[in-house]
Write a protein that holds these residues in place. Structure first.
Motif, PDB file in Angstrom:
ATOM      1  N   LEU A 179       1.902  -9.999  12.680  1.00  0.00           N
ATOM      2  CA  LEU A 179       1.802 -11.392  12.223  1.00  0.00           C
ATOM      3  C   LEU A 179       2.955 -11.816  11.321  1.00  0.00           C
ATOM      4  N   ALA A 180       3.669 -10.840  10.769  1.00  0.00           N
ATOM      5  CA  ALA A 180       4.694 -11.135   9.764  1.00  0.00           C
ATOM      6  C   ALA A 180       5.882 -11.872  10.382  1.00  0.00           C
ATOM      7  N   PRO A 181       6.441 -12.818   9.616  1.00  0.00           N
ATOM      8  CA  PRO A 181       7.673 -13.468  10.088  1.00  0.00           C
ATOM      9  C   PRO A 181       8.783 -12.429  10.244  1.00  0.00           C
ATOM     10  N   GLU A 182       9.738 -12.735  11.082  1.00  0.00           N
ATOM     11  CA  GLU A 182      10.808 -11.804  11.418  1.00  0.00           C
ATOM     12  C   GLU A 182      11.559 -11.264  10.198  1.00  0.00           C
ATOM     13  N   TYR A 183      11.734 -12.088   9.173  1.00  0.00           N
ATOM     14  CA  TYR A 183      12.521 -11.656   8.012  1.00  0.00           C
ATOM     15  C   TYR A 183      11.750 -10.710   7.085  1.00  0.00           C
ATOM     16  N   LEU A 184      10.460 -10.486   7.348  1.00  0.00           N
ATOM     17  CA  LEU A 184       9.691  -9.466   6.620  1.00  0.00           C
ATOM     18  C   LEU A 184       9.599  -8.250   7.527  1.00  0.00           C
ATOM     19  N   ASP A 185      10.387  -7.239   7.227  1.00  0.00           N
ATOM     20  CA  ASP A 185      10.397  -6.082   8.123  1.00  0.00           C
ATOM     21  C   ASP A 185       9.097  -5.287   8.007  1.00  0.00           C
ATOM     22  N   ALA A 186       8.866  -4.473   9.014  1.00  0.00           N
ATOM     23  CA  ALA A 186       7.615  -3.714   9.120  1.00  0.00           C
ATOM     24  C   ALA A 186       7.396  -2.814   7.910  1.00  0.00           C
ATOM     25  N   GLN A 187       8.456  -2.203   7.395  1.00  0.00           N
ATOM     26  CA  GLN A 187       8.317  -1.306   6.254  1.00  0.00           C
ATOM     27  C   GLN A 187       7.804  -2.052   5.025  1.00  0.00           C
ATOM     28  N   LEU A 188       8.302  -3.244   4.793  1.00  0.00           N
ATOM     29  CA  LEU A 188       7.845  -4.044   3.656  1.00  0.00           C
ATOM     30  C   LEU A 188       6.359  -4.373   3.797  1.00  0.00           C
ATOM     31  N   VAL A 189       5.980  -4.871   4.954  1.00  0.00           N
ATOM     32  CA  VAL A 189       4.577  -5.230   5.187  1.00  0.00           C
ATOM     33  C   VAL A 189       3.688  -3.998   5.042  1.00  0.00           C
ATOM     34  N   ARG A 190       4.124  -2.896   5.627  1.00  0.00           N
ATOM     35  CA  ARG A 190       3.348  -1.648   5.551  1.00  0.00           C
ATOM     36  C   ARG A 190       3.163  -1.216   4.095  1.00  0.00           C
ATOM     37  N   ARG A 191       4.231  -1.205   3.323  1.00  0.00           N
ATOM     38  CA  ARG A 191       4.150  -0.750   1.926  1.00  0.00           C
ATOM     39  C   ARG A 191       3.248  -1.645   1.092  1.00  0.00           C
ATOM     40  N   ILE A 192       3.353  -2.948   1.252  1.00  0.00           N
ATOM     41  CA  ILE A 192       2.519  -3.873   0.483  1.00  0.00           C
ATOM     42  C   ILE A 192       1.048  -3.665   0.821  1.00  0.00           C
ATOM     43  N   PHE A 193       0.737  -3.631   2.113  1.00  0.00           N
ATOM     44  CA  PHE A 193      -0.668  -3.555   2.491  1.00  0.00           C
ATOM     45  C   PHE A 193      -1.246  -2.152   2.356  1.00  0.00           C
ATOM     46  N   GLU A 194      -0.433  -1.124   2.442  1.00  0.00           N
ATOM     47  CA  GLU A 194      -0.952   0.209   2.127  1.00  0.00           C
ATOM     48  C   GLU A 194      -1.408   0.247   0.678  1.00  0.00           C
ATOM     49  N   ARG A 195      -0.650  -0.362  -0.196  1.00  0.00           N
ATOM     50  CA  ARG A 195      -1.025  -0.389  -1.618  1.00  0.00           C
ATOM     51  C   ARG A 195      -2.311  -1.194  -1.826  1.00  0.00           C
ATOM     52  N   ILE A 196      -2.397  -2.357  -1.206  1.00  0.00           N
ATOM     53  CA  ILE A 196      -3.599  -3.186  -1.342  1.00  0.00           C
ATOM     54  C   ILE A 196      -4.815  -2.432  -0.793  1.00  0.00           C
ATOM     55  N   ILE A 197      -4.651  -1.796   0.351  1.00  0.00           N
ATOM     56  CA  ILE A 197      -5.760  -1.056   0.957  1.00  0.00           C
ATOM     57  C   ILE A 197      -6.137   0.157   0.102  1.00  0.00           C
ATOM     58  N   ASP A 198      -5.139   0.873  -0.427  1.00  0.00           N
ATOM     59  CA  ASP A 198      -5.432   2.012  -1.310  1.00  0.00           C
ATOM     60  C   ASP A 198      -6.247   1.574  -2.520  1.00  0.00           C
ATOM     61  N   GLU A 199      -5.850   0.479  -3.125  1.00  0.00           N
ATOM     62  CA  GLU A 199      -6.577  -0.020  -4.301  1.00  0.00           C
ATOM     63  C   GLU A 199      -7.967  -0.512  -3.912  1.00  0.00           C
ATOM     64  N   SER A 200      -8.080  -1.126  -2.753  1.00  0.00           N
ATOM     65  CA  SER A 200      -9.395  -1.566  -2.270  1.00  0.00           C
ATOM     66  C   SER A 200     -10.326  -0.380  -2.080  1.00  0.00           C
ATOM     67  N   ARG A 201      -9.783   0.697  -1.488  1.00  0.00           N
ATOM     68  CA  ARG A 201     -10.583   1.905  -1.275  1.00  0.00           C
ATOM     69  C   ARG A 201     -10.997   2.514  -2.619  1.00  0.00           C
ATOM     70  N   ARG A 202     -10.080   2.522  -3.577  1.00  0.00           N
ATOM     71  CA  ARG A 202     -10.395   3.043  -4.910  1.00  0.00           C
ATOM     72  C   ARG A 202     -11.557   2.258  -5.517  1.00  0.00           C
ATOM     73  N   ILE A 203     -11.531   0.949  -5.391  1.00  0.00           N
ATOM     74  CA  ILE A 203     -12.605   0.101  -5.931  1.00  0.00           C
ATOM     75  C   ILE A 203     -13.912   0.383  -5.190  1.00  0.00           C
ATOM     76  N   GLU A 204     -13.840   0.528  -3.865  1.00  0.00           N
ATOM     77  CA  GLU A 204     -15.042   0.865  -3.083  1.00  0.00           C
ATOM     78  C   GLU A 204     -15.632   2.191  -3.557  1.00  0.00           C
ATOM     79  N   GLN A 205     -14.762   3.191  -3.738  1.00  0.00           N
ATOM     80  CA  GLN A 205     -15.241   4.510  -4.165  1.00  0.00           C
ATOM     81  C   GLN A 205     -15.858   4.447  -5.557  1.00  0.00           C
ATOM     82  N   HIS A 206     -15.246   3.687  -6.420  1.00  0.00           N
ATOM     83  CA  HIS A 206     -15.786   3.530  -7.774  1.00  0.00           C
ATOM     84  C   HIS A 206     -17.170   2.884  -7.728  1.00  0.00           C
ATOM     85  N   LYS A 207     -17.307   1.853  -6.905  1.00  0.00           N
ATOM     86  CA  LYS A 207     -18.603   1.197  -6.780  1.00  0.00           C
ATOM     87  C   LYS A 207     -19.634   2.158  -6.192  1.00  0.00           C
TER      88      LYS A 207
END
Length: 94
Positions: A62-90
């Protein structure tokens, strides 16, 4: 000729976007907490690597061409990691 925005105007626009991002992250975490409840009630594991891979690949697509795959991957891996941490804490408090 149009005058380009000054530094303070650009920084203010970035601040506005950052506030929007924060609001959307908070909304996402609210949904993550609901998912945690669903998983717990169905005795499902918190970590679902295939779902995480699918989410990231979809976002890369879905990302625009000027956002390379590595950038999108790194941002969302971090968001998902933190989401999982919050889920585990709950889950550990339940």
């Amino acid at each position: 000729m149009t005058e380009s925005p000054d530094l303070e105007t650009l920084r203010s626009a970035i601040d506005d976007v950052d506030a929007e991002i924060l609001s959307l992250v908070a909304k996402r975490i609210g949904l993550v907490l609901q998912v945690a409840d669903c998983k717990r009630s169905r005795d499902l594991p918190i970590y679902d690597p295939s779902r995480e891979r699918a989410v990231i690949e979809r976002l890369i697509g879905l990302a625009p061409e000027y956002l390379d795959a590595q950038l999108v991957r790194r941002i969302f891996e971090r968001i998902i990691d933190e989401s999982r941490r919050i889920e585990q804490h709950k889950a550990s408090k339940a």
